[in-house]
Write an enzyme that holds these catalytic residues in place. Sequence first.
Site, PDB file in Angstrom:
ATOM      1  N   ASN A  48       4.151   4.269   3.458  1.00  0.00           N
ATOM      2  CA  ASN A  48       3.924   2.680   2.191  1.00  0.00           C
ATOM      3  C   ASN A  48       5.406   2.425   1.803  1.00  0.00           C
ATOM      4  OD1 ASN A  48       3.976   1.225  -0.082  1.00  0.00           O
ATOM      5  ND2 ASN A  48       1.597   0.960  -0.036  1.00  0.00           N
ATOM      6  N   HIS A 103       8.211   1.659  -3.059  1.00  0.00           N
ATOM      7  CA  HIS A 103       8.370   2.298  -3.748  1.00  0.00           C
ATOM      8  C   HIS A 103       9.837   2.278  -3.965  1.00  0.00           C
ATOM      9  CE1 HIS A 103       5.799   3.999  -5.799  1.00  0.00           C
ATOM     10  NE2 HIS A 103       5.543   5.081  -5.697  1.00  0.00           N
ATOM     11  N   HIS A 105       2.827  -3.533   0.503  1.00  0.00           N
ATOM     12  CA  HIS A 105       1.819  -4.648  -1.043  1.00  0.00           C
ATOM     13  C   HIS A 105       2.364  -5.517  -1.355  1.00  0.00           C
ATOM     14  CE1 HIS A 105      -2.127  -4.292  -4.361  1.00  0.00           C
ATOM     15  NE2 HIS A 105      -1.586  -5.587  -3.767  1.00  0.00           N
ATOM     16  N   ARG A 116       1.843  -7.966  -3.842  1.00  0.00           N
ATOM     17  CA  ARG A 116       1.243  -8.233  -5.075  1.00  0.00           C
ATOM     18  C   ARG A 116       1.720  -9.633  -5.682  1.00  0.00           C
ATOM     19  NH1 ARG A 116      -1.046  -4.604  -8.804  1.00  0.00           N
ATOM     20  NH2 ARG A 116      -1.027  -2.757  -8.132  1.00  0.00           N
ATOM     21  N   ARG A 120       6.146  -7.761  -7.873  1.00  0.00           N
ATOM     22  CA  ARG A 120       7.325  -6.392  -9.048  1.00  0.00           C
ATOM     23  C   ARG A 120       8.321  -5.503  -7.564  1.00  0.00           C
ATOM     24  NH1 ARG A 120       2.150  -2.429 -10.904  1.00  0.00           N
ATOM     25  NH2 ARG A 120       1.030  -4.397 -11.507  1.00  0.00           N
ATOM     26  N   GLU A 136      -0.989  -4.664   2.873  1.00  0.00           N
ATOM     27  CA  GLU A 136      -1.438  -4.242   1.663  1.00  0.00           C
ATOM     28  C   GLU A 136      -2.053  -5.409   0.523  1.00  0.00           C
ATOM     29  OE1 GLU A 136      -1.357  -1.391  -1.393  1.00  0.00           O
ATOM     30  OE2 GLU A 136      -1.768  -0.058   0.750  1.00  0.00           O
ATOM     31  N   THR A 185      -3.248   0.248  -7.477  1.00  0.00           N
ATOM     32  CA  THR A 185      -4.723   0.645  -7.044  1.00  0.00           C
ATOM     33  C   THR A 185      -5.221   1.384  -7.550  1.00  0.00           C
ATOM     34  OG1 THR A 185      -3.787  -0.197  -4.821  1.00  0.00           O
ATOM     35  CG2 THR A 185      -5.738  -0.964  -5.413  1.00  0.00           C
ATOM     36  N   GLU A 220     -10.625   1.451   4.629  1.00  0.00           N
ATOM     37  CA  GLU A 220      -9.542   3.189   3.974  1.00  0.00           C
ATOM     38  C   GLU A 220     -10.508   3.335   2.661  1.00  0.00           C
ATOM     39  OE1 GLU A 220      -5.479   2.157   3.074  1.00  0.00           O
ATOM     40  OE2 GLU A 220      -5.386   3.800   1.881  1.00  0.00           O
ATOM     41  N   HIS A 222      -4.539   7.636  -0.818  1.00  0.00           N
ATOM     42  CA  HIS A 222      -3.955   7.485  -2.149  1.00  0.00           C
ATOM     43  C   HIS A 222      -4.101   7.772  -2.538  1.00  0.00           C
ATOM     44  CE1 HIS A 222      -4.305   5.329  -5.710  1.00  0.00           C
ATOM     45  NE2 HIS A 222      -3.829   4.133  -5.863  1.00  0.00           N
TER      46      HIS A 222
HETATM   47  N1  PXP Z   1      -3.451   2.885   0.456  1.00  0.00           N
HETATM   48  C1  PXP Z   1      -3.631   1.415  -0.604  1.00  0.00           C
HETATM   49  C2  PXP Z   1      -4.663   1.207  -0.461  1.00  0.00           C
HETATM   50  C3  PXP Z   1      -3.000   1.689  -1.739  1.00  0.00           C
HETATM   51  O1  PXP Z   1      -3.132   0.462  -2.850  1.00  0.00           O
HETATM   52  C4  PXP Z   1      -2.311   2.637  -2.013  1.00  0.00           C
HETATM   53  C5  PXP Z   1      -0.520   2.824  -2.417  1.00  0.00           C
HETATM   54  O2  PXP Z   1      -0.262   1.386  -2.828  1.00  0.00           O
HETATM   55  C6  PXP Z   1      -1.689   3.916  -1.378  1.00  0.00           C
HETATM   56  C7  PXP Z   1      -2.833   3.503   0.558  1.00  0.00           C
HETATM   57  C8  PXP Z   1      -0.709   4.704  -1.059  1.00  0.00           C
HETATM   58  O3  PXP Z   1      -1.006   5.588  -2.554  1.00  0.00           O
HETATM   59  P1  PXP Z   1      -0.187   6.284  -2.936  1.00  0.00           P
HETATM   60  O4  PXP Z   1       1.893   5.606  -3.412  1.00  0.00           O
HETATM   61  O5  PXP Z   1      -0.696   7.139  -3.681  1.00  0.00           O
HETATM   62  O6  PXP Z   1       0.082   7.657  -1.742  1.00  0.00           O
END
Ligand code: PXP
Length: 240
Positions: A6, A9, A42, A44, A48, A69, A100, A150, A189
């Site tokens: 992901n 960031h 994601h 949103r 953001r 996402e 999330t 997931e 997550h």
């Molecule tokens: N899976 C989902 C559905 C999420 O919303 C997120 C956070 O954006 C992640 C995985 C990744 O989580 P983390 O950033 O804590 O690794």
Amino acid sequence: MILGVNVDHIATIRQARLGMEPEPVMAATLAILGGADGITVHLREDRRHINDRDLDLLKSFVPVELNLEMAATKEIVKIAVKRRPDMVTLVPEKRNELTTEGGLDMRKTMKSIKNVVKTLKDSGITVSLFINPSEDDIEMSKETGADMVEIHTGSYSNEKGVKQEKELLRVIKSVAKAIDIGLKANAGHGLNYINVSRIAEIDGISGLYIGHSIISRAVLVGMERAVREMKELINHGCGR
Ligand code: PXP
């Protein structure tokens, strides 16, 4: 085992100056060179971090699985159908949350999720549901017609010792249940370099979706080189 990285960031850092760098597509390309099997963003409702332009560019440049996402809202579903990422993960979304916070409330939202799953699948998009490690939620996920789930590993990641073992067991049971009823099982997550192994070892798990810890590490392991390169430019110029 698939690793989806992901890159939200990266866009968060860019938005700190509302400028052009760092570019999520470049981060995605480097992540793929490092072995990422997929890229996740994601989109949103408040935009953001990742915005519509990022999604367009990623769709053009990412040669591996692009996972979007998103909340199951009219506006974002329309965008997904138009942009056609390879995969969508439906997540709950609250405006004030930092990330999330939990899985989908399947009991409350099942009917609308089912409609959205159909719309997305009719557009050729693979659909995953982000859910808490609960066998009931897995059964309801199956009923929506989703391809995969997931499992939210946030509680596992936030706990220690005996409590973490208990959370791990919930994830293991959920993965087994999902596979048993014909759903692919992923997890994500809060996974990091310390807690990921025990989740990766779970029998039958297909993929892990990780953002924060990878980007955090990238910032630190890249720091020395970034400073050295700037120092070289200052001391020796760019050769022009
Ligand atoms: N899976 C989902 C559905 C999420 O919303 C997120 C956070 O954006 C992640 C995985 C990744 O989580 P983390 O950033 O804590 O690794």
